[in-house]
Structure formats: structure tokens, C-alpha cells
Design a protein around this motif. Structure first.
Motif, mmCIF file in Angstrom:
data_model
loop_
_atom_site.group_PDB
_atom_site.id
_atom_site.type_symbol
_atom_site.label_atom_id
_atom_site.label_comp_id
_atom_site.label_asym_id
_atom_site.label_seq_id
_atom_site.Cartn_x
_atom_site.Cartn_y
_atom_site.Cartn_z
ATOM 1 N N ALA A 159 0.888 -1.395 0.099
ATOM 2 C CA ALA A 159 0.184 0.072 0.354
ATOM 3 C C ALA A 159 0.643 1.088 -0.043
ATOM 4 C CB ALA A 159 -0.796 0.013 1.507
ATOM 5 N N ALA A 160 2.343 0.511 0.176
ATOM 6 C CA ALA A 160 3.188 2.048 0.650
ATOM 7 C C ALA A 160 3.484 2.828 -0.974
ATOM 8 C CB ALA A 160 4.485 2.006 0.209
ATOM 9 N N GLU A 161 2.925 1.607 -2.402
ATOM 10 C CA GLU A 161 3.430 2.444 -3.379
ATOM 11 C C GLU A 161 2.786 3.447 -4.224
ATOM 12 O OE1 GLU A 161 5.038 2.077 -6.977
ATOM 13 O OE2 GLU A 161 6.089 1.059 -5.866
ATOM 14 N N GLY A 162 3.235 4.407 -4.933
ATOM 15 C CA GLY A 162 2.505 5.451 -4.795
ATOM 16 C C GLY A 162 2.636 6.495 -3.761
ATOM 17 N N LEU A 163 2.466 6.582 -3.015
ATOM 18 C CA LEU A 163 2.483 7.732 -2.137
ATOM 19 C C LEU A 163 3.512 8.476 -2.320
ATOM 20 C CD1 LEU A 163 2.084 8.584 1.444
ATOM 21 C CD2 LEU A 163 3.924 7.411 1.836
ATOM 22 N N LEU A 164 3.299 10.043 -2.443
ATOM 23 C CA LEU A 164 3.712 11.055 -2.556
ATOM 24 C C LEU A 164 4.248 12.190 -1.770
ATOM 25 C CD1 LEU A 164 1.062 13.102 -4.723
ATOM 26 C CD2 LEU A 164 3.199 11.696 -5.768
ATOM 27 N N VAL A 204 9.556 16.683 -4.609
ATOM 28 C CA VAL A 204 8.163 16.081 -4.400
ATOM 29 C C VAL A 204 8.397 14.247 -5.287
ATOM 30 C CG1 VAL A 204 5.949 14.843 -5.242
ATOM 31 C CG2 VAL A 204 6.616 17.080 -4.907
ATOM 32 N N TYR A 205 8.650 13.366 -4.614
ATOM 33 C CA TYR A 205 9.381 12.103 -4.588
ATOM 34 C C TYR A 205 7.769 11.154 -4.761
ATOM 35 C CZ TYR A 205 13.648 12.689 -4.004
ATOM 36 O OH TYR A 205 14.901 13.585 -4.378
ATOM 37 N N ARG A 206 7.849 10.047 -5.526
ATOM 38 C CA ARG A 206 7.046 8.916 -5.808
ATOM 39 C C ARG A 206 7.614 7.930 -5.178
ATOM 40 N NH1 ARG A 206 2.749 6.251 -8.895
ATOM 41 N NH2 ARG A 206 2.653 4.365 -8.252
ATOM 42 N N TRP A 207 6.693 7.582 -3.646
ATOM 43 C CA TRP A 207 7.510 6.238 -3.009
ATOM 44 C C TRP A 207 6.908 4.720 -3.683
ATOM 45 C CZ3 TRP A 207 10.882 7.799 0.949
ATOM 46 C CH2 TRP A 207 11.135 6.392 1.406
ATOM 47 N N HIS A 208 8.014 4.299 -3.590
ATOM 48 C CA HIS A 208 7.694 2.947 -3.818
ATOM 49 C C HIS A 208 7.772 2.143 -2.852
ATOM 50 C CE1 HIS A 208 8.217 4.368 -8.209
ATOM 51 N NE2 HIS A 208 9.075 4.973 -7.734
ATOM 52 N N ALA A 209 6.713 0.560 -2.956
ATOM 53 C CA ALA A 209 6.760 -0.648 -1.539
ATOM 54 C C ALA A 209 7.893 -1.042 -1.363
ATOM 55 C CB ALA A 209 5.731 -1.545 -2.567
ATOM 56 N N ASP A 210 9.174 -0.910 -2.630
ATOM 57 C CA ASP A 210 10.072 -1.468 -1.722
ATOM 58 C C ASP A 210 11.210 -0.115 -0.896
ATOM 59 O OD1 ASP A 210 11.115 -0.051 -4.000
ATOM 60 O OD2 ASP A 210 12.056 -1.704 -4.880
ATOM 61 N N ALA A 211 10.523 1.016 -1.053
ATOM 62 C CA ALA A 211 11.246 1.981 -0.235
ATOM 63 C C ALA A 211 12.473 2.529 -0.747
ATOM 64 C CB ALA A 211 12.072 1.445 0.976
ATOM 65 N N SER A 212 12.279 2.266 -2.603
ATOM 66 C CA SER A 212 12.327 3.851 -3.292
ATOM 67 C C SER A 212 11.639 4.406 -3.470
ATOM 68 C CB SER A 212 13.379 3.137 -4.505
ATOM 69 O OG SER A 212 12.096 1.986 -5.332
ATOM 70 N N LYS A 213 12.712 5.663 -3.929
ATOM 71 C CA LYS A 213 12.112 7.077 -4.503
ATOM 72 C C LYS A 213 12.375 7.137 -6.168
ATOM 73 C CE LYS A 213 14.552 10.110 -1.770
ATOM 74 N NZ LYS A 213 15.750 8.928 -1.413
ATOM 75 N N THR A 214 10.811 7.606 -6.580
ATOM 76 C CA THR A 214 10.873 8.587 -7.587
ATOM 77 C C THR A 214 11.401 9.858 -8.135
ATOM 78 O OG1 THR A 214 10.874 6.431 -8.457
ATOM 79 C CG2 THR A 214 10.857 8.290 -10.003
ATOM 80 N N ALA A 215 11.482 11.089 -8.507
ATOM 81 C CA ALA A 215 12.097 12.198 -7.914
ATOM 82 C C ALA A 215 10.463 12.635 -9.103
ATOM 83 C CB ALA A 215 13.406 12.926 -8.392
ATOM 84 N N LEU A 216 10.041 14.015 -8.594
ATOM 85 C CA LEU A 216 8.909 13.964 -9.618
ATOM 86 C C LEU A 216 9.196 15.693 -9.801
ATOM 87 C CD1 LEU A 216 5.721 12.370 -8.160
ATOM 88 C CD2 LEU A 216 7.009 10.876 -9.868
ATOM 89 N N THR A 217 9.242 16.409 -9.082
ATOM 90 C CA THR A 217 9.335 16.982 -9.352
ATOM 91 C C THR A 217 11.598 18.203 -9.153
ATOM 92 O OG1 THR A 217 9.907 18.080 -7.786
ATOM 93 C CG2 THR A 217 7.891 18.013 -8.569
ATOM 94 N N GLN A 218 12.056 18.919 -10.038
ATOM 95 C CA GLN A 218 13.215 19.743 -9.557
ATOM 96 C C GLN A 218 13.212 20.375 -8.440
ATOM 97 O OE1 GLN A 218 15.258 17.688 -11.982
ATOM 98 N NE2 GLN A 218 13.938 17.409 -13.022
#
Length: 373
Positions: free
Chosen positions: A266-271, A359-373
Motif C-alpha cells: 500500500a506504500a506504492e505511489g505515496l507522494l 516531490v517524490y513518488r514512494w515505492h513499496a520497496d522504499a525506493s523513490k522517484t523524483a517527480l519535481t526538480q
């Protein structure tokens, strides 16, 4: 405000004292109190600060210390609790320690009052509430941005990218959580979004099913939570179990790998809004490897700000030519500093003149992807 030249850690190499015989000696040790949660559900945030600050102290000492003095870390547990923070502050006073890196969230403000009265300089690397530096303290600084900035960035992303129809803003009732939740609510309302709920939840609560049902019945499709990862992790997991499919977002207090352990898939997609990922900066590659070699995690949001906090204290002492906190404070306000989190300059209140939240998109494996600079 006068700004002198930018200063960096290598300048500390010149801070050795020579005896009349020509041999190199170190003078007195300068103690820096590291105050944060050790025994607390949010102890991870204390550990982030301790890891960064201790690494900075070791590197500075290895480079020759500060004006002939070694630095020494002394750890204090404030449990991220205002009452315990006051007790810790008084212990620091009684031990004649003149510099502090800390505290945690709502424990910072009551401790800062004591430090100001007793002539102790504090740099907080984790406390983001604007209220902390709103009282005219002269010995208080921070190496992290403000919730007013973080809340603006979150709200702008919600309005322009998520575009929800009905929002719930929840918080934990504490200075940090309620403060940033209030910023987000105000910004969203000003942008014309309907904030249907603005409610406090209990940090002791384990079952959020009643609240989730209320949100679902009301047609809420976006939830912002001001607080820490523990409560939000439970909200995420229980929402998924109950079929509540709203998008969730939180501040840097929820950006902890433990939220993935609590929430699972359920953590997948958390901002999440977090400081820039300083561990990803190529200029910090050598420092990142030093952390990894010690089995320490350099990715926490407060690791590098805590490193920078020690660094600016050390450079302030060097520039002042002594370890008197008022003189060091003057040096901090009138110079800029090259650190692993960028070039730092402080305003009259002790806040950074610039800081970046992402702003990051959080992933279920606790990694994250940047959505803004």
C-alpha cells in the motif's frame, strides 16, 4: 547584510597549533551535543542526525580540528518529546557544552529557549516549523528548509498535477504535523480545492477503520497527512484493506523506509516531499562511500543536513577565532559556506536563504522517484 568569502571544510587544515618548540599539539576539546530521539518510535530520525554529525566531526578532526581543537560528539536522547527535551537542554547546560546539533520536531522550540538564555548555539538539521525561528533568538540556526516552503511545494503539486476533487487533510496535533498540515490546507483552499476534512488523529491510535469509512463515504479522493510514518503507514495499509483508493501524500516525516514495512504494498505511489537527495549528488560520492563503508545509510533526509550543521559550526568557530557562541553566531550570519548540501547563507533569523524540497513518488520497496526538480 555583509557577506564575506565562501568558506569550506578544507580551510580547517590550517587550524593546527604549534608550540614554541615547533611540535604540533591539540588544545582543548570542543564538545558538540547531538540531541535527538534514541528511545522513541521515531528514533530513526535521531539516528539520521547522529550518523551525519558524527561523520562530520570525524572528518574535521582528521583534517586537523578547529583552531587547534578537536571536536567531540556527546549524544543526548530527547525522545522527540518536549518535556524530555527541556531536561536534556538542562543537562547540556550543566555539562557546559556550548554547541548543539538537534533536536526533533516539537522538542526543538522548548529546548531552544533554554539554549538562548544560557548562551548556547544550536543548529537544527531536522526541525522545519517556521515558529521555531520566529522568536528573535540570536543563537539559533538551521540547515533545513521551512514547512512554509515544503507546504507550498506540496500544494502546488496537488493542485497542478494530482487535481483531486475532494481533499482530507489530517495531522497528529503536534507542532510539526499540524503546522505543515495547516499550510497545505490554506494553500489548497486558496486554490479553490475543497478541503472536506481537517482533523487530528491520535498517535496512539491503531485502528483507523472508522475514519477511513468516513472519508470513503464523503467521496474523498486525496489525503494529505502531517506527521510521521507510523500513523500514515497504518492508514495506508488499512485503507487498502478496506478498499479506500484515495491518493496519499505526506512531508519528510513520512519519508522513512519503515513506512514500507508498515504499509507493505500500500506504500506504492505515496507522494512525499523530501529534501533533495544529497546522496545522489556526484560531488558527494566520496562521502557517500564513506558512510557505506561504515554500514551507515546516507539516504535519510537529515543525514547530510546534520553533516552540514557540524561543518558550519566548525567553520564559524574558525572564522570567529574562538568558541564563544555569540562570536560564532556573528560569523555564521556574515559568511557563506560550501557544504555537501550546497552553498549555505543564513538570514537574520538563522534560517537558510535557499533550500530545495522535491516531490517524490514512494515505492513499496522504499525506493523513490523524483517527480519535481
Amino acid at each position: 547584510m555583509r557577506k564575506a568569502a565562501t568558506h569550506s571544510l578544507p580551510n580547517l587544515l590550517a587550524a593546527l597549533v604549534l608550540t614554541c618548540s615547533g611540535s604540533v599539539v591539540m588544545a582543548d576539546t570542543i564538545k558538540i551535543a547531538l540531541a535527538g530521539p534514541v528511545t522513541s518510535p521515531v528514533a530513526d530520525y535521531g539516528d539520521m542526525q547522529f550518523v551525519g554529525a558524527k561523520m562530520a566531526i570525524e572528518n574535521i578532526n582528521a583534517a586537523g580540528g578547529v583552531n587547534g581543537n578537536n571536536l567531540e560528539a556527546v549524544i543526548f536522547d530527547d525522545a522527540c518529546d518536549p518535556k524530555q527535551a527541556v531536561a536534556v537542554a538542562n543537562r547540556i547546560v550543566s555539562q557546559n557544552i556550548r554547541f548543539v546539533v538537534g533536536h526533533c520536531s516539537s522538542s526543538t522550540q522548548p529546548a531552544s529557549r533554554i539554549y538562548e538564555e544560557e548562551g548556547i548555539l544550536m543548529v537544527t538539521a531536522a526541525s522545519t516549523s517556521p515558529e521555531i525561528t520566529a522568536h528573535g533568538h540570536q543563537l539559533l540556526f538551521r540547515t533545513i528548509g521551512l514547512d512554509s516552503l515544503q507546504g507550498d511545494i506540496a500544494s502546488e503539486y496537488i493542485v497542478n498535477q494530482v487535481k483531486p476533487e475532494k481533499v482530507a487533510v489530517l495531522h497528529d496535533g503536534k507542532q510539526y504535523g499540524q503546522g505543515i498540515a495547516g499550510v497545505v490546507r490554506s494553500e489548497l483552499s486558496a486554490a479553490g480545492l475543497e478541503v472536506a476534512f481537517f482533523e487530528q488523529i491520535s498517535t496512539e491510535q491503531q485502528d483507523f477503520s472508522e475514519l477511513i469509512n468516513q472519508l470513503q463515504t464523503a467521496g474523498v479522493d486525496f489525503v494529505y497527512y502531517g506527521g510521521y510514518h507510523i500513523e500514515l503507514g497504518l492508514l495506508l495499509r488499512q485503507s487498502a484493506e478496506l478498499g479506500f483508493n484515495a491518493r496519499f501524500m505526506g512531508p519528510e516525516g513520512v519519508g522513512n523506509s519503515a513506512i514500507s514495512s508498515i504499509a507493505g504494498s500500500a506504500a506504492e505511489g505515496l507522494l512525499v516531499t523530501l529534501p533533495k537527495a544529497f546522496d545522489q549528488d556526484p560531488r558527494n560520492a566520496e562521502l557517500v562511500q564513506a558512510f557505506i563503508a561504515r554500514n551507515e545509510d546516507p539516504t535519510g533526509p537529515f543525514v547530510f543536513p546534520a553533516y552540514a550543521a557540524v561543518q558550519v559550526i566548525a567553520e564559524g568557530i574558525r572564522l570567529a577565532g574562538n568558541s564563544e557562541p555569540p562570536d560564532v553566531a556573528d560569523a555564521l550570519r556574515n559568511n557563506s559556506f560550501e557544504t555537501p548540501i550546497g552553498t549555505l547563507e543564513f538570514d537574520a533569523k538563522g534560517d537558510l536563504q535557499t533550500f530545495s524540497f522535491v516531490v517524490y513518488r514512494w515505492h513499496a520497496d522504499a525506493s523513490k522517484t523524483a517527480l519535481t526538480q
